[in-house]
Design a protein around this motif. Structure first.
Motif, PDB file in Angstrom:
ATOM      1  N   ASP A 150      10.196 -12.198   5.879  1.00  0.00           N
ATOM      2  CA  ASP A 150      10.861 -13.506   5.936  1.00  0.00           C
ATOM      3  C   ASP A 150      12.192 -13.402   6.680  1.00  0.00           C
ATOM      4  OD1 ASP A 150       8.789 -14.547   4.483  1.00  0.00           O
ATOM      5  OD2 ASP A 150       9.852 -14.512   2.567  1.00  0.00           O
ATOM      6  N   ARG A 184      13.297 -15.248  10.207  1.00  0.00           N
ATOM      7  CA  ARG A 184      14.509 -16.067  10.359  1.00  0.00           C
ATOM      8  C   ARG A 184      15.388 -15.542  11.484  1.00  0.00           C
ATOM      9  NH1 ARG A 184      14.464 -15.932   4.668  1.00  0.00           N
ATOM     10  NH2 ARG A 184      16.017 -14.248   4.690  1.00  0.00           N
ATOM     11  N   LYS A 185      15.458 -14.220  11.607  1.00  0.00           N
ATOM     12  CA  LYS A 185      16.279 -13.628  12.662  1.00  0.00           C
ATOM     13  C   LYS A 185      15.736 -13.978  14.036  1.00  0.00           C
ATOM     14  CE  LYS A 185      18.345  -9.207  14.013  1.00  0.00           C
ATOM     15  NZ  LYS A 185      18.423  -7.747  13.708  1.00  0.00           N
ATOM     16  N   ARG A 208      14.021 -16.557  14.801  1.00  0.00           N
ATOM     17  CA  ARG A 208      14.218 -17.994  15.023  1.00  0.00           C
ATOM     18  C   ARG A 208      15.697 -18.360  15.082  1.00  0.00           C
ATOM     19  NH1 ARG A 208       9.675 -20.531  10.820  1.00  0.00           N
ATOM     20  NH2 ARG A 208       7.831 -19.830  11.972  1.00  0.00           N
ATOM     21  N   ILE A 228      17.835 -18.344  12.728  1.00  0.00           N
ATOM     22  CA  ILE A 228      18.259 -19.100  11.552  1.00  0.00           C
ATOM     23  C   ILE A 228      19.236 -18.228  10.772  1.00  0.00           C
ATOM     24  CG2 ILE A 228      17.520 -20.210   9.405  1.00  0.00           C
ATOM     25  CD1 ILE A 228      14.782 -20.632  10.706  1.00  0.00           C
ATOM     26  N   ARG A 252      21.794 -17.459   7.770  1.00  0.00           N
ATOM     27  CA  ARG A 252      22.128 -17.817   6.395  1.00  0.00           C
ATOM     28  C   ARG A 252      23.140 -16.812   5.857  1.00  0.00           C
ATOM     29  NH1 ARG A 252      16.340 -19.328   3.469  1.00  0.00           N
ATOM     30  NH2 ARG A 252      15.801 -21.099   4.799  1.00  0.00           N
TER      31      ARG A 252
END
Length: 305
Positions: free
Chosen positions: A148, A152-153, A155, A157, A159
């Motif tokens: 996951d 995210r990395k 894309r 994204i 956080r």
């Protein structure tokens, strides 16, 4: 009162490092996958429609609400076999951190299904895994060390690398409650109070794995061992929250469970318990340890290339 409220709020909701939770996700998924693999050989005998204990018999014995995925299946053993692979896949996905929340939810439903279908073969470790799986559904356990996180990395994204720990704290509470309840049940028994209980434990032939050295069998040793178990099971839930005692208690707990793993054949129980110890490990020490491990591993890979 206000001070106590602020401390409780910080304990449950102040952001913390995600690394212990990620490590627990990996260990938890490994424990569930190993449990399923140990059950695989007799899967149909235990959980099949025509197994040793029929679903109808279990339904009569277990009244009330039942969260049992097997009850939703057609009366066909093929679906029961398919469930095994779905459950195993979900546990492995949890190890990898792929769709972590969904994988946690499937594992939770799977563990409930096993418990509801055949409670006769399960132990307290399975109960702990089931409770932990419920809280993992609400944990951002895939924040780091996961597929996951890689997705995210890629894309882009971004956080914050911190998490709110309330669900993780509840898993920790489940662990300490096991020790506390075990102490409260043991202290009711005269053999534990008199210090002779472990003599009987060491001589349970049905559960013996490897022979316990004779040194542990003499009267003085048995008394010390039995009372030490009581002290540990009371001290752990009370003192594990204090940093000054944490390393000592975790070390004693590891030795305690490894001793039981050596002596008694209770599949996976000790590892189910020990897996949650990582939630009490200092996150920065854990992160540094993992990074050091991979540095050493890379150096050895380069050296052997």
């Amino acid at each position: 009162m206000q001070d106590l409220r602020r401390k409780a709020d910080a304990f449950f909701f102040q952001p913390i490092s995600p690394y212990p939770l990620a490590a627990y996700r990996i260990l938890f998924g490994t424990c569930v996958a190993t449990t399923l693999l140990l059950l695989h050989r007799d899967w149909m005998a235990w959980f099949g429609m025509h197994g040793w204990v029929s679903p109808e018999t279990i339904h009569k014995a277990e009244s009330g609400f039942r969260l049992n995925a097997f009850d939703l299946l057609p009366n066909d053993d093929g679906w029961v076999r398919l469930c095994f692979w779905i459950f195993l896949s979900a546990s492995l996905a949890l190890v990898l951190g792929f769709c972590s929340r969904l994988s946690s939810a499937i594992v939770f439903l799977a563990l409930n299904a096993l418990n509801q279908r055949m409670p006769l073969i399960l132990h307290g470790g399975d109960t702990f895994l089931r409770a932990a799986a419920f809280f993992l559904v609400f944990c951002p356990s895939g924040m780091v060390w996961s597929v996951d996180a890689l997705i995210r990395k890629r894309r882009h994204i971004l956080r914050p690398i911190t998490i709110k720990p309330w669900a993780q704290r509840l898993i920790q509470y489940q662990l300490v409650l096991i020790y506390l309840s075990s102490f409260l049940w043991k202290i009711k028994g005269e053999p534990w109070r008199s210090g002779t209980a472990l003599f009987y434990v060491w001589h349970l032939r049905e559960l013996q794995r490897f022979p316990v050295p004779s040194l542990f069998h003499n009267s003085a040793a048995v008394h010390i061992e039995s009372w030490s178990v009581l002290v540990f099971e009371l001290a752990f839930p009370l003192l594990i929250w204090l940093k000054r005692f944490r390393v000592s208690l975790l070390t004693i707990g590891i030795l305690f469970h490894l001793t039981l793993e050596y002596a008694l054949n209770i599949p996976m129980f000790q590892w189910d318990m020990l897996s949650a110890y990582v939630l009490f490990v200092d996150p920065y020490a854990l992160e540094r340890g993992i990074r050091h491990f991979f540095k050493v591993w890379k150096r050895r890979q380069v050296g052997t290339a």
